[in-house]
Enzyme design. Structure first.
Site, mmCIF file in Angstrom:
data_model
loop_
_atom_site.group_PDB
_atom_site.id
_atom_site.type_symbol
_atom_site.label_atom_id
_atom_site.label_comp_id
_atom_site.label_asym_id
_atom_site.label_seq_id
_atom_site.Cartn_x
_atom_site.Cartn_y
_atom_site.Cartn_z
ATOM 1 N N LEU A 77 0.225 87.812 -26.042
ATOM 2 C CA LEU A 77 0.478 89.236 -25.779
ATOM 3 C C LEU A 77 0.356 89.992 -27.092
ATOM 4 O O LEU A 77 1.334 90.180 -27.819
ATOM 5 C CB LEU A 77 1.875 89.447 -25.175
ATOM 6 C CG LEU A 77 1.970 89.313 -23.648
ATOM 7 C CD1 LEU A 77 1.753 87.864 -23.231
ATOM 8 C CD2 LEU A 77 3.328 89.788 -23.161
ATOM 9 N N GLU A 81 -2.266 93.003 -27.990
ATOM 10 C CA GLU A 81 -3.450 93.833 -27.743
ATOM 11 C C GLU A 81 -4.166 94.236 -29.023
ATOM 12 O O GLU A 81 -5.401 94.245 -29.087
ATOM 13 C CB GLU A 81 -3.043 95.077 -26.950
ATOM 14 C CG GLU A 81 -2.699 94.821 -25.500
ATOM 15 C CD GLU A 81 -1.292 94.291 -25.276
ATOM 16 O OE1 GLU A 81 -0.952 93.988 -24.115
ATOM 17 O OE2 GLU A 81 -0.531 94.174 -26.271
ATOM 18 N N GLN A 109 -4.286 94.198 -19.414
ATOM 19 C CA GLN A 109 -3.716 93.817 -18.127
ATOM 20 C C GLN A 109 -3.449 95.061 -17.273
ATOM 21 O O GLN A 109 -3.675 95.069 -16.068
ATOM 22 C CB GLN A 109 -2.446 93.020 -18.337
ATOM 23 C CG GLN A 109 -2.062 92.172 -17.150
ATOM 24 C CD GLN A 109 -1.019 91.135 -17.521
ATOM 25 O OE1 GLN A 109 0.161 91.466 -17.635
ATOM 26 N NE2 GLN A 109 -1.435 89.905 -17.720
ATOM 27 N N ASP A 128 -1.996 101.074 -19.258
ATOM 28 C CA ASP A 128 -0.815 101.552 -19.981
ATOM 29 C C ASP A 128 -0.584 100.754 -21.273
ATOM 30 O O ASP A 128 -0.073 101.289 -22.258
ATOM 31 C CB ASP A 128 0.430 101.423 -19.103
ATOM 32 C CG ASP A 128 0.214 101.960 -17.708
ATOM 33 O OD1 ASP A 128 0.851 102.959 -17.345
ATOM 34 O OD2 ASP A 128 -0.612 101.390 -16.963
ATOM 35 N N HIS A 141 2.896 101.338 -15.391
ATOM 36 C CA HIS A 141 1.776 100.610 -14.786
ATOM 37 C C HIS A 141 0.894 101.544 -13.966
ATOM 38 O O HIS A 141 0.110 101.091 -13.135
ATOM 39 C CB HIS A 141 2.286 99.487 -13.883
ATOM 40 C CG HIS A 141 2.978 98.374 -14.600
ATOM 41 N ND1 HIS A 141 4.242 98.504 -15.119
ATOM 42 C CD2 HIS A 141 2.574 97.113 -14.899
ATOM 43 C CE1 HIS A 141 4.604 97.368 -15.695
ATOM 44 N NE2 HIS A 141 3.611 96.507 -15.588
#
Length: 659
Positions: free
Chosen positions: A397, A399, A421, A424, A466
């Site tokens: 995780l 980015e 994923q 956001d 999301h």
């Protein structure tokens, strides 16, 4: 200071001396030129030269180095022409950035150097990408990247080390620990004793060296590089050193205790090595004087060359063109042999991605859970079995590190697809996208062949984190391309086009359409041109300019209200198709701009302003905008329905029609 020659021949020891002395003499001249106003800013590396010189000479010429402010020895050690280097510092036309950036904020693939950006940490992840490319190509190379002790407080440091450790990438992370981050001392930066304490926490080897001892630096990096070429893995090297001048010259050193400066002055890397060479009769006094004179002449020649170089001349056309790597999308139309089969939006994306993997063997996919699991939306399901885990890579995780690694892959001639994923989550990689990917070609001619896939949008009761529409964050950034398909045909075609394009592309795909929308999609590979809008429906009553899910809202509203409208699907948001917008405005004279993104600062405002400036005489009514409320996206379905613009769309259509 004790020097161990390790049986190195005299010619190597003398080369180290020349390369150590050269940046020191250049700096002495630069400080004079700075006071004369001929250089605008200077970050001094005096006292730290042994790190740059020793580590650079320890690597092979085709192995990449990613330096920082105080690593002049990297550039001189790689033979960068001094005339161009000085021109870079002066902002001249012949500099590596054509006057667009300063200092060491540039790269040169010819010399296998990737310069920094001001944010300090992001280049660490770029090093990961370069090393990954070498690993995939089975090339026995290492990559060396620098960080200061202050910059190592940034999240990019953690992400880059963690990714390198998980993927066993042959990267040497060299930490220049000079005791200060600008004026902030180490005890206010971190609480650990030394940086080598960090290595075991990441599962990597850590080594500490005397950063002022050029032989120790050279020997350590040389030994590690030879090992890493055969046994790829990351290593953390902490080089203890000190900065004898300010962070940059305007800062000064008043915050440094005088006794600390005096202590480190006795450890000067140039003076101590020179004394040792003289004492060991490796360097004669005559050779010492001659070496200095020869280097000074070389430096003066380079300076005169840069002085004679022209200043850059503003040229709007060239500036705009250089934001992007040149690329002409080749015609790629599917064969018209019968009706195309119906496919869901999500399956069209998956098919375009798969066919692009087949078409571009250099394409690497990276994202959370995209390998065995197939991604949270299952778009890459089965890909790992077909293309291998080398090209379909689960990521931690992180980015920022993965986007940065995409740029590193590009530097080695590969392509990258990074899956967010959820759109956001792109905030965690924002800096890499807007400051590294978007600006690299403009700054030093290096394209960023990276597509960032962005599952976006509301309508699924997923709440504030999301469901956001984030496209407007990126339509303001020159150097990026932004696409947003509204239907399965364009979803495949635009993704194929984005992956073919050597420029960074933000690819938005609406989650609500994944399994709810089907349409004809040709089986063969094809591309939909980036930058061209398309009419989803033709009519003469008014024009609706929209994209994504807005196209379907517009179609439904016009059908319900019996409005014959031109519905223009932008498809590409940067660059958006102003010619198509102009045509529909002049045709109907009444315009409504619709998007799911919130109203304030949305792309609709930009298009409305353009219409007012360029098509005012064609308008029969004021341009109207319809968008979501200027709030975060609420979770509860009734609140989310009120947030989205469908009901307001009907009200505004009625008002526009009746104006």
């Amino acid at each position: 200071m004790t020097f161990n020659r390790h049986d190195y021949p005299n010619d190597l020891l003398l080369r180290l001396y020349r390369e150590l002395l050269k940046p020191r003499l250049i700096e002495e001249k630069m400080l004079i030129l700075l006071r004369q106003g001929k250089v605008s800013k200077w970050f001094s590396g005096i006292g730290q030269e042994a790190i740059s010189v020793g580590s650079t000479l320890a690597l092979k010429p085709d192995e990449y180095i990613l330096p920082l402010h105080r690593n002049l020895g990297v550039f001189t050690g790689r033979g960068v022409p001094l005339g161009r280097l000085f021109a870079q510092w002066q902002g001249k036309e012949t500099g590596y950035t054509k006057g667009r950036d300063r200092s060491f904020h540039f790269g040169t693939n010819e010399h296998h150097i990737v310069g920094m950006i001001s944010h300090l940490g992001p280049q660490l992840a770029v090093a990961d990408g370069i090393a990954l490319a070498d690993l995939l190509d089975k090339e026995p190379r290492v990559t060396l990247t620098y960080s200061g002790d202050g910059g190592a407080s940034e999240g990019d440091f953690h992400e880059a080390l963690n990714v390198a450790a998980v993927w066993q990438l042959p990267v040497i992370f060299l930490i220049e620990n000079n005791g200060y981050g600008l004026s902030t001392p180490s005890n206010e930066q971190f609480r650990f004793k030394s940086f080598i304490d960090k290595g075991p926490a990441y599962g990597i080897e850590a080594v500490q060296v005397d950063g002022n001892n050029v032989l120790e630096v050279y020997h350590t990096i040389n030994r590690l590089a030879e090992d890493l070429r055969q046994n790829p893995r990351p290593v953390l090297v902490e080089a203890l050193t000190f900065r004898m001048r300010g962070h940059e010259e305007a800062s000064g050193t008043k915050y440094v205790p005088a006794e600390l400066l005096q202590e480190w002055a006795t450890k000067d890397p140039v003076e101590n090595y020179e004394k040792w060479l003289l004492a060991e009769n490796i360097l004669s006094e005559t050779a010492r004087v001659q070496t200095r004179e020869t280097l000074k002449q070389e430096i003066e020649k380079g300076w005169q060359e840069s002085e004679a170089a022209p200043a850059p001349t503003p040229d709007d056309a060239r500036e705009l063109a250089d934001m992007y790597a040149p690329f002409a999308q080749p015609e790629s139309n599917p064969p018209a042999d019968g009706p195309a089969p119906e496919k869901r939006y999500i399956d069209a994306i998956s098919e375009g991605l798969k066919q692009s993997m087949e078409r571009f063997p250099e394409l690497v996919l990276m994202g959370q859970d995209i390998a065995e699991y197939g991604g949270v939306f299952k778009i890459t399901e089965g890909f790992m079995a077909e293309f291998g885990k080398g090209r379909v890579r689960n990521t931690p995780l992180c980015e920022s590190a993965i986007v940065g690694a995409g740029l590193g892959l590009s530097i080695r001639g590969k392509k990258a697809m990074v899956e967010m994923q959820f759109a956001d989550f792109v905030t965690c990689g924002f800096n890499q996208i807007v400051n590294n990917l978007a600006k690299s070609h403009y700054r030093w001619g290096q394209n960023a062949d990276v597509v960032v896939r962005m599952p976006t949008g509301a309508g699924t009761a997923a709440g504030p984190f999301h469901s956001q529409s984030t496209e407007a964050w990126f339509t303001h950034v020159p150097g990026l391309k932004v696409v947003y398909p509204s239907n399965p045909h364009d979803a495949k075609g635009l993704l194929c086009a984005a992956l073919a394009d050597p420029n960074p592309v933000m690819y938005f795909e609406h989650k609500l359409l994944y399994r709810s929308l089907s349409g004809p999609v040709p089986e063969a590979y094809y591309t939909t041109p980036i930058g061209q809008a398309a009419l989803a429906q033709e009519g003469s009553d008014l024009s609706i300019i929209t994209y994504g899910l807005g196209v379907h809202w517009a179609l439904a509203a016009c059908k319900e209200m019996e409005i014959k409208a031109d519905i223009l699907d932008l498809r590409t948001l940067l660059p958006w198709d102003s010619a198509a917008v102009g045509r529909t405005v002049r045709k109907t004279g009444r315009v409504l701009i619709l998007h799911e993104d919130t109203l304030t600062g949305g792309l609709g405002g930009e298009i409305a302003a353009w219409i007012a400036e360029n098509c005012f005489s064609s308008l029969d009514a004021p341009v109207r905008r319809v968008a979501s409320l200027d709030t975060a996206v609420p979770f509860a379905p009734p609140l989310e329905a009120g947030f989205l613009p469908q009901q307001r769309l009907r009200e505004q259509l009625r008002a526009l029609r009746d104006y």
